[in-house]
Design a protein around this motif. Sequence first.
Motif, PDB file in Angstrom:
ATOM      1  N   TYR A 183       0.824  -1.210   0.000  1.00  0.00           N
ATOM      2  CA  TYR A 183       0.000   0.000   0.000  1.00  0.00           C
ATOM      3  C   TYR A 183       0.861   1.265   0.000  1.00  0.00           C
ATOM      4  CZ  TYR A 183      -4.481  -2.324   0.229  1.00  0.00           C
ATOM      5  OH  TYR A 183      -5.606  -3.055  -0.092  1.00  0.00           O
ATOM      6  N   GLY A 184       2.054   1.172   0.576  1.00  0.00           N
ATOM      7  CA  GLY A 184       2.952   2.321   0.567  1.00  0.00           C
ATOM      8  C   GLY A 184       3.421   2.657  -0.842  1.00  0.00           C
ATOM      9  N   LEU A 185       3.800   1.622  -1.601  1.00  0.00           N
ATOM     10  CA  LEU A 185       4.201   1.860  -2.988  1.00  0.00           C
ATOM     11  C   LEU A 185       3.016   2.404  -3.788  1.00  0.00           C
ATOM     12  CD1 LEU A 185       6.130   1.778  -5.380  1.00  0.00           C
ATOM     13  CD2 LEU A 185       5.546  -0.643  -5.675  1.00  0.00           C
ATOM     14  N   HIS A 186       1.859   1.811  -3.571  1.00  0.00           N
ATOM     15  CA  HIS A 186       0.670   2.283  -4.301  1.00  0.00           C
ATOM     16  C   HIS A 186       0.431   3.765  -4.024  1.00  0.00           C
ATOM     17  CE1 HIS A 186      -3.671   2.953  -5.006  1.00  0.00           C
ATOM     18  NE2 HIS A 186      -3.422   2.232  -6.078  1.00  0.00           N
ATOM     19  N   HIS A 187       0.558   4.153  -2.767  1.00  0.00           N
ATOM     20  CA  HIS A 187       0.341   5.553  -2.399  1.00  0.00           C
ATOM     21  C   HIS A 187       1.360   6.466  -3.088  1.00  0.00           C
ATOM     22  CE1 HIS A 187      -0.711   9.051  -0.021  1.00  0.00           C
ATOM     23  NE2 HIS A 187       0.565   9.186   0.304  1.00  0.00           N
ATOM     24  N   LYS A 188       2.619   6.025  -3.131  1.00  0.00           N
ATOM     25  CA  LYS A 188       3.671   6.873  -3.703  1.00  0.00           C
ATOM     26  C   LYS A 188       3.588   7.002  -5.222  1.00  0.00           C
ATOM     27  CE  LYS A 188       7.101   7.157  -0.231  1.00  0.00           C
ATOM     28  NZ  LYS A 188       8.462   7.593  -0.058  1.00  0.00           N
ATOM     29  N   ILE A 189       2.974   6.026  -5.894  1.00  0.00           N
ATOM     30  CA  ILE A 189       2.908   6.088  -7.362  1.00  0.00           C
ATOM     31  C   ILE A 189       1.513   6.437  -7.875  1.00  0.00           C
ATOM     32  CG2 ILE A 189       4.815   4.468  -7.678  1.00  0.00           C
ATOM     33  CD1 ILE A 189       2.652   2.342  -8.379  1.00  0.00           C
ATOM     34  N   SER A 190       0.568   6.593  -6.990  1.00  0.00           N
ATOM     35  CA  SER A 190      -0.824   6.807  -7.427  1.00  0.00           C
ATOM     36  C   SER A 190      -1.018   8.110  -8.200  1.00  0.00           C
ATOM     37  CB  SER A 190      -1.777   6.759  -6.234  1.00  0.00           C
ATOM     38  OG  SER A 190      -1.477   7.786  -5.320  1.00  0.00           O
ATOM     39  N   HIS A 191      -0.115   9.046  -8.040  1.00  0.00           N
ATOM     40  CA  HIS A 191      -0.262  10.324  -8.760  1.00  0.00           C
ATOM     41  C   HIS A 191       0.333  10.274 -10.169  1.00  0.00           C
ATOM     42  CE1 HIS A 191       3.848  10.618  -7.261  1.00  0.00           C
ATOM     43  NE2 HIS A 191       4.060  11.530  -8.208  1.00  0.00           N
ATOM     44  N   PHE A 192       1.039   9.204 -10.501  1.00  0.00           N
ATOM     45  CA  PHE A 192       1.652   9.105 -11.837  1.00  0.00           C
ATOM     46  C   PHE A 192       0.582   8.984 -12.911  1.00  0.00           C
ATOM     47  CE2 PHE A 192       5.936   7.124 -10.346  1.00  0.00           C
ATOM     48  CZ  PHE A 192       6.273   8.323  -9.769  1.00  0.00           C
ATOM     49  N   LYS A 193       0.877   9.547 -14.042  1.00  0.00           N
ATOM     50  CA  LYS A 193      -0.045   9.496 -15.184  1.00  0.00           C
ATOM     51  C   LYS A 193      -0.037   8.091 -15.788  1.00  0.00           C
ATOM     52  CE  LYS A 193      -0.416  14.210 -15.761  1.00  0.00           C
ATOM     53  NZ  LYS A 193      -1.030  14.652 -14.558  1.00  0.00           N
ATOM     54  N   THR A 194      -1.199   7.657 -16.239  1.00  0.00           N
ATOM     55  CA  THR A 194      -1.330   6.356 -16.890  1.00  0.00           C
ATOM     56  C   THR A 194      -2.179   6.488 -18.146  1.00  0.00           C
ATOM     57  OG1 THR A 194      -3.301   5.780 -15.609  1.00  0.00           O
ATOM     58  CG2 THR A 194      -1.181   5.099 -14.683  1.00  0.00           C
ATOM     59  N   HIS A 195      -2.148   5.466 -18.946  1.00  0.00           N
ATOM     60  CA  HIS A 195      -2.966   5.358 -20.153  1.00  0.00           C
ATOM     61  C   HIS A 195      -2.834   6.583 -21.061  1.00  0.00           C
ATOM     62  CE1 HIS A 195      -4.680   2.616 -17.126  1.00  0.00           C
ATOM     63  NE2 HIS A 195      -4.786   1.782 -18.152  1.00  0.00           N
ATOM     64  N   GLU A 196      -3.965   7.200 -21.391  1.00  0.00           N
ATOM     65  CA  GLU A 196      -3.959   8.338 -22.317  1.00  0.00           C
ATOM     66  C   GLU A 196      -3.195   9.538 -21.745  1.00  0.00           C
ATOM     67  OE1 GLU A 196      -7.021   6.893 -21.424  1.00  0.00           O
ATOM     68  OE2 GLU A 196      -7.065   5.578 -23.171  1.00  0.00           O
ATOM     69  N   ALA A 197      -3.332   9.742 -20.439  1.00  0.00           N
ATOM     70  CA  ALA A 197      -2.636  10.873 -19.822  1.00  0.00           C
ATOM     71  C   ALA A 197      -1.117  10.690 -19.925  1.00  0.00           C
ATOM     72  CB  ALA A 197      -3.053  11.023 -18.363  1.00  0.00           C
ATOM     73  N   ARG A 198      -0.655   9.466 -19.784  1.00  0.00           N
ATOM     74  CA  ARG A 198       0.787   9.196 -19.919  1.00  0.00           C
ATOM     75  C   ARG A 198       1.210   9.393 -21.371  1.00  0.00           C
ATOM     76  NH1 ARG A 198       5.340   6.769 -17.917  1.00  0.00           N
ATOM     77  NH2 ARG A 198       6.430   5.351 -19.310  1.00  0.00           N
ATOM     78  N   ALA A 199       0.388   8.976 -22.302  1.00  0.00           N
ATOM     79  CA  ALA A 199       0.712   9.124 -23.725  1.00  0.00           C
ATOM     80  C   ALA A 199       0.823  10.593 -24.117  1.00  0.00           C
ATOM     81  CB  ALA A 199      -0.335   8.425 -24.580  1.00  0.00           C
ATOM     82  N   SER A 200       0.117  11.438 -23.403  1.00  0.00           N
ATOM     83  CA  SER A 200       0.162  12.866 -23.723  1.00  0.00           C
ATOM     84  C   SER A 200       1.417  13.558 -23.166  1.00  0.00           C
ATOM     85  CB  SER A 200      -1.092  13.573 -23.201  1.00  0.00           C
ATOM     86  OG  SER A 200      -1.079  13.629 -21.794  1.00  0.00           O
ATOM     87  N   LEU A 201       2.172  12.862 -22.313  1.00  0.00           N
ATOM     88  CA  LEU A 201       3.411  13.430 -21.773  1.00  0.00           C
ATOM     89  C   LEU A 201       4.479  13.468 -22.860  1.00  0.00           C
ATOM     90  CD1 LEU A 201       3.710  11.532 -18.352  1.00  0.00           C
ATOM     91  CD2 LEU A 201       2.934  13.886 -18.699  1.00  0.00           C
TER      92      LEU A 201
ATOM     93  N   ARG B  41       7.989  11.512 -19.594  1.00  0.00           N
ATOM     94  CA  ARG B  41       7.804  10.073 -19.376  1.00  0.00           C
ATOM     95  C   ARG B  41       9.055   9.450 -18.770  1.00  0.00           C
ATOM     96  NH1 ARG B  41       4.443   9.061 -24.494  1.00  0.00           N
ATOM     97  NH2 ARG B  41       6.403   9.688 -25.404  1.00  0.00           N
ATOM     98  N   ARG B  42      10.219   9.828 -19.323  1.00  0.00           N
ATOM     99  CA  ARG B  42      11.482   9.306 -18.782  1.00  0.00           C
ATOM    100  C   ARG B  42      11.652   9.725 -17.324  1.00  0.00           C
ATOM    101  NH1 ARG B  42      13.632  10.468 -23.868  1.00  0.00           N
ATOM    102  NH2 ARG B  42      14.432  12.469 -23.162  1.00  0.00           N
ATOM    103  N   GLN B  43      11.314  10.960 -17.017  1.00  0.00           N
ATOM    104  CA  GLN B  43      11.431  11.453 -15.645  1.00  0.00           C
ATOM    105  C   GLN B  43      10.480  10.669 -14.719  1.00  0.00           C
ATOM    106  OE1 GLN B  43      13.615  13.455 -14.259  1.00  0.00           O
ATOM    107  NE2 GLN B  43      12.647  13.192 -12.274  1.00  0.00           N
ATOM    108  N   GLN B  44       9.274  10.453 -15.193  1.00  0.00           N
ATOM    109  CA  GLN B  44       8.306   9.692 -14.392  1.00  0.00           C
ATOM    110  C   GLN B  44       8.789   8.257 -14.209  1.00  0.00           C
ATOM    111  OE1 GLN B  44       3.979  10.203 -15.036  1.00  0.00           O
ATOM    112  NE2 GLN B  44       3.885   7.997 -15.260  1.00  0.00           N
ATOM    113  N   ASP B  45       9.316   7.645 -15.267  1.00  0.00           N
ATOM    114  CA  ASP B  45       9.828   6.273 -15.171  1.00  0.00           C
ATOM    115  C   ASP B  45      11.013   6.195 -14.208  1.00  0.00           C
ATOM    116  OD1 ASP B  45       7.915   5.383 -16.930  1.00  0.00           O
ATOM    117  OD2 ASP B  45       9.264   5.334 -18.665  1.00  0.00           O
TER     118      ASP B  45
END
Length: 148
Positions: free
Chosen positions: A93-111, A116-120
Amino acid sequence: MYIALIVLAVAIILGLSFYAGKLLSQVNEQQQKKDKLRQDRVTNIMQSVHVIALAIEQQQCDLSEGVIRLTNLLDALPLSPQPKFAELYPAIYGLHHKISHFKTHEARASLTKKERRQQDKERLSIEAEFETPIIDEVIKLRAYHPTI
């Protein structure tokens, strides 16, 4: 005359008693079906949880993706009382909390590629911090079988 009224009253009482018994039987049948559906749902969710936990343990699944899937499945378990999974599995749950703000799907594709590299990079750093305790927790989670 009184005998006829008494017989009629007894017949009405017997009829109502039979009807009440029939309704009670239907309610019990519906409750059994509901309990069976709930049990089937718990079984299906737990099968998925165990498969994902095994995939994480064997490093066949991206840690972040596995954690997101696990937390969503555990939170969807129809248990009463609902276990405090965040306390039982704090690293997951700690990892989930720390990464929950990251963009996914279409929002990630728009980065942009740089974003994207910075987020990765950030995600991999966070995953490295949580990897060992999460592996320990998924081993425990694979042994978890809720009682209903």
